[in-house]
Design a protein around this motif. Structure first.
Motif, PDB file in Angstrom:
ATOM      1  N   TYR A 163      20.189  24.556  39.271  1.00 22.14           N
ATOM      2  CA  TYR A 163      18.958  25.153  39.790  1.00 22.14           C
ATOM      3  C   TYR A 163      19.008  25.345  41.307  1.00 22.14           C
ATOM      4  O   TYR A 163      18.117  25.940  41.892  1.00 22.14           O
ATOM      5  CB  TYR A 163      17.718  24.336  39.402  1.00 22.14           C
ATOM      6  N   LYS A 164      20.061  24.887  41.922  1.00 23.92           N
ATOM      7  CA  LYS A 164      20.240  25.039  43.370  1.00 23.92           C
ATOM      8  C   LYS A 164      21.629  25.623  43.592  1.00 23.92           C
ATOM      9  O   LYS A 164      22.606  25.151  43.018  1.00 23.92           O
ATOM     10  CB  LYS A 164      20.120  23.674  44.027  1.00 23.92           C
ATOM     11  N   PHE A 165      21.708  26.695  44.415  1.00 21.18           N
ATOM     12  CA  PHE A 165      23.000  27.327  44.630  1.00 21.18           C
ATOM     13  C   PHE A 165      23.045  27.966  46.010  1.00 21.18           C
ATOM     14  O   PHE A 165      22.024  28.199  46.637  1.00 21.18           O
ATOM     15  CB  PHE A 165      23.301  28.357  43.534  1.00 21.18           C
ATOM     16  N   LYS A 166      24.269  28.241  46.451  1.00 22.93           N
ATOM     17  CA  LYS A 166      24.485  28.907  47.734  1.00 22.93           C
ATOM     18  C   LYS A 166      25.108  30.264  47.482  1.00 22.93           C
ATOM     19  O   LYS A 166      25.932  30.429  46.587  1.00 22.93           O
ATOM     20  CB  LYS A 166      25.402  28.080  48.626  1.00 22.93           C
ATOM     21  N   ASN A 167      24.713  31.223  48.308  1.00 22.67           N
ATOM     22  CA  ASN A 167      25.284  32.563  48.235  1.00 22.67           C
ATOM     23  C   ASN A 167      25.234  33.173  49.624  1.00 22.67           C
ATOM     24  O   ASN A 167      24.159  33.254  50.220  1.00 22.67           O
ATOM     25  CB  ASN A 167      24.515  33.420  47.223  1.00 22.67           C
ATOM     26  N   GLU A 168      26.398  33.573  50.117  1.00 22.65           N
ATOM     27  CA  GLU A 168      26.527  34.207  51.429  1.00 22.65           C
ATOM     28  C   GLU A 168      25.795  33.436  52.525  1.00 22.65           C
ATOM     29  O   GLU A 168      25.048  33.990  53.319  1.00 22.65           O
ATOM     30  CB  GLU A 168      26.045  35.650  51.352  1.00 22.65           C
TER      31      GLU A 168
ATOM     32  N   GLU B 183      12.128  28.108  31.019  1.00 21.11           N
ATOM     33  CA  GLU B 183      11.667  29.168  31.923  1.00 21.11           C
ATOM     34  C   GLU B 183      12.290  28.936  33.294  1.00 21.11           C
ATOM     35  O   GLU B 183      12.444  27.791  33.730  1.00 21.11           O
ATOM     36  CB  GLU B 183      10.142  29.117  32.076  1.00 21.11           C
ATOM     37  N   VAL B 184      12.612  30.032  33.983  1.00 16.52           N
ATOM     38  CA  VAL B 184      13.192  29.953  35.326  1.00 16.52           C
ATOM     39  C   VAL B 184      12.372  30.817  36.266  1.00 16.52           C
ATOM     40  O   VAL B 184      12.161  31.999  36.007  1.00 16.52           O
ATOM     41  CB  VAL B 184      14.661  30.446  35.346  1.00 16.52           C
ATOM     42  N   GLU B 185      11.911  30.209  37.360  1.00 15.32           N
ATOM     43  CA  GLU B 185      11.241  30.973  38.420  1.00 15.32           C
ATOM     44  C   GLU B 185      12.175  31.049  39.618  1.00 15.32           C
ATOM     45  O   GLU B 185      12.757  30.056  40.024  1.00 15.32           O
ATOM     46  CB  GLU B 185       9.943  30.279  38.832  1.00 15.32           C
ATOM     47  N   GLY B 186      12.344  32.244  40.152  1.00 18.33           N
ATOM     48  CA  GLY B 186      13.156  32.427  41.355  1.00 18.33           C
ATOM     49  C   GLY B 186      14.627  32.680  41.142  1.00 18.33           C
ATOM     50  O   GLY B 186      15.426  32.324  42.008  1.00 18.33           O
ATOM     51  N   PRO B 187      15.047  33.317  40.031  1.00 18.56           N
ATOM     52  CA  PRO B 187      16.483  33.553  39.846  1.00 18.56           C
ATOM     53  C   PRO B 187      16.990  34.836  40.505  1.00 18.56           C
ATOM     54  O   PRO B 187      17.991  35.384  40.080  1.00 18.56           O
ATOM     55  CB  PRO B 187      16.617  33.639  38.326  1.00 18.56           C
ATOM     56  N   PHE B 188      16.295  35.306  41.542  1.00 14.89           N
ATOM     57  CA  PHE B 188      16.689  36.556  42.184  1.00 14.89           C
ATOM     58  C   PHE B 188      17.078  36.339  43.634  1.00 14.89           C
ATOM     59  O   PHE B 188      16.487  35.522  44.333  1.00 14.89           O
ATOM     60  CB  PHE B 188      15.547  37.581  42.131  1.00 14.89           C
ATOM     61  N   ILE B 189      18.061  37.093  44.071  1.00 17.29           N
ATOM     62  CA  ILE B 189      18.429  37.174  45.479  1.00 17.29           C
ATOM     63  C   ILE B 189      17.946  38.537  45.953  1.00 17.29           C
ATOM     64  O   ILE B 189      18.265  39.559  45.348  1.00 17.29           O
ATOM     65  CB  ILE B 189      19.954  37.037  45.675  1.00 17.29           C
ATOM     66  N   THR B 190      17.172  38.535  47.015  1.00 13.26           N
ATOM     67  CA  THR B 190      16.592  39.783  47.508  1.00 13.26           C
ATOM     68  C   THR B 190      17.113  40.066  48.911  1.00 13.26           C
ATOM     69  O   THR B 190      17.184  39.184  49.755  1.00 13.26           O
ATOM     70  CB  THR B 190      15.051  39.674  47.543  1.00 13.26           C
TER      71      THR B 190
ATOM     72  N   TYR C 146      20.574  36.443  39.752  1.00  6.22           N
ATOM     73  CA  TYR C 146      21.692  35.544  40.010  1.00  6.22           C
ATOM     74  C   TYR C 146      21.514  34.310  39.144  1.00  6.22           C
ATOM     75  O   TYR C 146      20.599  33.514  39.367  1.00  6.22           O
ATOM     76  CB  TYR C 146      21.712  35.166  41.502  1.00  6.22           C
ATOM     77  N   TRP C 147      22.382  34.153  38.133  1.00  4.60           N
ATOM     78  CA  TRP C 147      22.233  33.035  37.216  1.00  4.60           C
ATOM     79  C   TRP C 147      23.589  32.612  36.661  1.00  4.60           C
ATOM     80  O   TRP C 147      24.370  33.444  36.213  1.00  4.60           O
ATOM     81  CB  TRP C 147      21.293  33.411  36.069  1.00  4.60           C
ATOM     82  N   ASN C 148      23.865  31.322  36.708  1.00  3.97           N
ATOM     83  CA  ASN C 148      25.084  30.759  36.151  1.00  3.97           C
ATOM     84  C   ASN C 148      24.805  30.469  34.672  1.00  3.97           C
ATOM     85  O   ASN C 148      24.171  29.481  34.336  1.00  3.97           O
ATOM     86  CB  ASN C 148      25.457  29.483  36.904  1.00  3.97           C
ATOM     87  N   ILE C 149      25.261  31.327  33.808  1.00  4.71           N
ATOM     88  CA  ILE C 149      24.838  31.316  32.409  1.00  4.71           C
ATOM     89  C   ILE C 149      25.266  30.051  31.665  1.00  4.71           C
ATOM     90  O   ILE C 149      24.456  29.444  30.981  1.00  4.71           O
ATOM     91  CB  ILE C 149      25.338  32.587  31.699  1.00  4.71           C
ATOM     92  N   THR C 150      26.492  29.623  31.779  1.00  7.57           N
ATOM     93  CA  THR C 150      26.937  28.434  31.041  1.00  7.57           C
ATOM     94  C   THR C 150      26.906  27.160  31.879  1.00  7.57           C
ATOM     95  O   THR C 150      27.018  26.072  31.331  1.00  7.57           O
ATOM     96  CB  THR C 150      28.373  28.612  30.503  1.00  7.57           C
ATOM     97  N   GLY C 151      26.773  27.286  33.193  1.00  2.34           N
ATOM     98  CA  GLY C 151      26.869  26.098  34.044  1.00  2.34           C
ATOM     99  C   GLY C 151      28.329  25.735  34.276  1.00  2.34           C
ATOM    100  O   GLY C 151      29.236  26.339  33.705  1.00  2.34           O
ATOM    101  N   ASN C 152      28.555  24.733  35.123  1.00  4.99           N
ATOM    102  CA  ASN C 152      29.923  24.392  35.517  1.00  4.99           C
ATOM    103  C   ASN C 152      30.422  23.046  35.010  1.00  4.99           C
ATOM    104  O   ASN C 152      31.586  22.756  35.125  1.00  4.99           O
ATOM    105  CB  ASN C 152      30.037  24.349  37.047  1.00  4.99           C
ATOM    106  N   ARG C 153      29.577  22.220  34.490  1.00  2.00           N
ATOM    107  CA  ARG C 153      29.953  20.822  34.299  1.00  2.00           C
ATOM    108  C   ARG C 153      30.178  20.437  32.842  1.00  2.00           C
ATOM    109  O   ARG C 153      29.838  19.339  32.432  1.00  2.00           O
ATOM    110  CB  ARG C 153      28.888  19.938  34.931  1.00  2.00           C
ATOM    111  N   TRP C 154      30.778  21.309  32.073  1.00  2.00           N
ATOM    112  CA  TRP C 154      31.086  20.971  30.685  1.00  2.00           C
ATOM    113  C   TRP C 154      32.307  20.076  30.629  1.00  2.00           C
ATOM    114  O   TRP C 154      33.285  20.304  31.326  1.00  2.00           O
ATOM    115  CB  TRP C 154      31.346  22.239  29.880  1.00  2.00           C
ATOM    116  N   ASP C 155      32.258  19.064  29.760  1.00  2.00           N
ATOM    117  CA  ASP C 155      33.417  18.204  29.513  1.00  2.00           C
ATOM    118  C   ASP C 155      34.203  18.689  28.305  1.00  2.00           C
ATOM    119  O   ASP C 155      34.885  17.913  27.652  1.00  2.00           O
ATOM    120  CB  ASP C 155      32.958  16.751  29.280  1.00  2.00           C
ATOM    121  N   ALA C 156      34.067  19.955  28.003  1.00  2.00           N
ATOM    122  CA  ALA C 156      34.732  20.523  26.836  1.00  2.00           C
ATOM    123  C   ALA C 156      35.065  21.991  27.102  1.00  2.00           C
ATOM    124  O   ALA C 156      34.514  22.608  28.003  1.00  2.00           O
ATOM    125  CB  ALA C 156      33.825  20.407  25.609  1.00  2.00           C
TER     126      ALA C 156
END
Length: 158
Positions: A62-67, A116-123, A131-141
């Motif tokens: 839910y927290k990410f960096k971009n540019e 529900e997600v509020e704020g998934p846009f970069i303007t 901007y959304w990480n669909i599967t996420g990064n932290r799968w152990d499989a």
């Protein structure tokens, strides 16, 4: 020698998939964007447990960096149909522990997660980006197959 290496590599890849005790056979995400900019997400996750486990842990960033800028979304209304679950937050992720801590499962399992997600846009001045990480990064499989569908309001032109 090349044949032995190929067999060894293939064996390693198979064993790697089973090292975590499960694989994600299919991850399907259906995302509906509303006119007010919120997104309703439904994930259908098909898992095959090769070892007895209590369930899965789903990390939703839910927290990410971009540019150089940091963005934060609000995730609410979490539901996991037909499964017990517990939600916490850690390092910019919603952490959903799905399963019963007193019950072990194995074989093929199905998880249906909605939120529900509020704020998934970069303007910016020239565009608006979902901007959304669909599967996420932290799968152990291993995720064998991932698919997503994004549904926009009828009056949105691309």
């Amino acid at each position: 020698m090349k044949r032995n290496f190929t067999i060894l590599l293939f064996t390693f890849l198979i064993l790697e998939g089973f090292a975590q005790g499960f694989v994600v056979d299919s991850f399907i995400s259906n995302i509906t964007i509303s006119k007010n900019g919120t997104a309703t997400v439904n994930e259908k996750i098909y898992v095959d447990f090769s070892e007895s486990k209590r369930g899965i842990i789903r990390y939703i960033p839910y927290k990410f960096k971009n540019e150089g800028s940091t963005y934060k979304t609000d995730i609410s209304g979490l539901q996991c149909n037909n499964n017990e679950f517990k939600v916490s937050s850690s390092n910019g992720n919603k952490v959903i522990k799905i399963g019963n801590k007193h019950k072990y499962i194995s074989g093929k399992q199905y998880y249906d997660i909605s939120y529900e997600v509020e704020g998934p846009f970069i303007t910016s001045d020239s565009y608006q980006e979902f901007y959304w990480n669909i599967t996420g990064n932290r799968w152990d499989a291993t995720i064998n197959n991932a698919k997503f569908n994004i549904y926009l309001p009828d009056d949105v032109k691309i």
